[in-house]
Scaffold this active site. Sequence first.
Site, PDB file in Angstrom:
ATOM      1  N   LYS A 230      -2.332   9.220   0.568  1.00 60.31           N
ATOM      2  CA  LYS A 230      -3.345   9.559   1.567  1.00 60.31           C
ATOM      3  C   LYS A 230      -2.749  10.410   2.691  1.00 60.31           C
ATOM      4  CE  LYS A 230      -6.832   7.293  -0.266  1.00 60.31           C
ATOM      5  NZ  LYS A 230      -8.059   7.977  -0.762  1.00 60.31           N
TER       6      LYS A 230
ATOM      7  N   TYR B 160       0.817  -1.220   0.000  1.00 57.35           N
ATOM      8  CA  TYR B 160       0.000   0.000   0.000  1.00 57.35           C
ATOM      9  C   TYR B 160       0.848   1.267   0.000  1.00 57.35           C
ATOM     10  CZ  TYR B 160      -4.499   2.342   1.113  1.00 57.35           C
ATOM     11  OH  TYR B 160      -5.647   3.097   1.088  1.00 57.35           O
TER      12      TYR B 160
END
Length: 254
Positions: free
Chosen positions: A159, A152
Amino acid sequence: MQHKGKVALVTGSGRGIGKAIALQLASEGADIVVNFFRNRDPAEETAVQIRSLGRKATVIKANVGELDELETLYQQIDEEFEGLDILIHNAASGFNRPAMQQKPRGWEWTMNINARSLLFGAQHAVKLMQKRGGGSIVALSSLGSMRVMEEYVAVGTSKAAIESLVRYLGVELARDNIVVNGISPGMVLTDAIKHFETFQDSDFVEEVRERTPNGRLCTPQDVAQLASFLCSPAAQMICGQTIVMDGGYTLRVN
């Protein structure tokens, strides 16, 4: 009808969390700009549901990761509505690979769609919000911004950048009566999660559910209701915050 008379852009609103937010805002009186990039049919279906609520819905195709398409998106909104009250920064993408296997093209794609589009989208949105005397921006983040998740790295970093932008924009735009905040949901079972092999494991999902203090996973409707609140007059004094909405999952140490 706390959003009556308002115009809201929800990026990536053809399905999942974006669709839920679009429908929630419409149910509370807002007209909606439904944005999509690849799949028109789900976006048109969202628009049909919005219109069934008695609100106006306009569908606009745009890859928000491309600056020229981002500019065109806001030009179309200005031409049709002559202003904007709400921006929901929801559209996201990413290449899921370990850090040592991440490639420049995948990195740039992820950062541009997820993070760069918030900054430069806000620049366009603010001009339209100033015509209305203010507005609200809500950006969707994830727990991967602060916790390490398998493969990720690109999305998680994007993010984290979003949450930083939320703080900077929150402070800078407050003077224009524009409220900026973020939402970081826990695991939400949407189509997007199918790209993560770990989350497709039913045992893993059940484990997350069991470790969540309130006993269930976050739903798109949970996120939609919070997004609507953050765009309401009641949230005027919440500035530059990213609210974790995970039922207490990240609070546990074992």
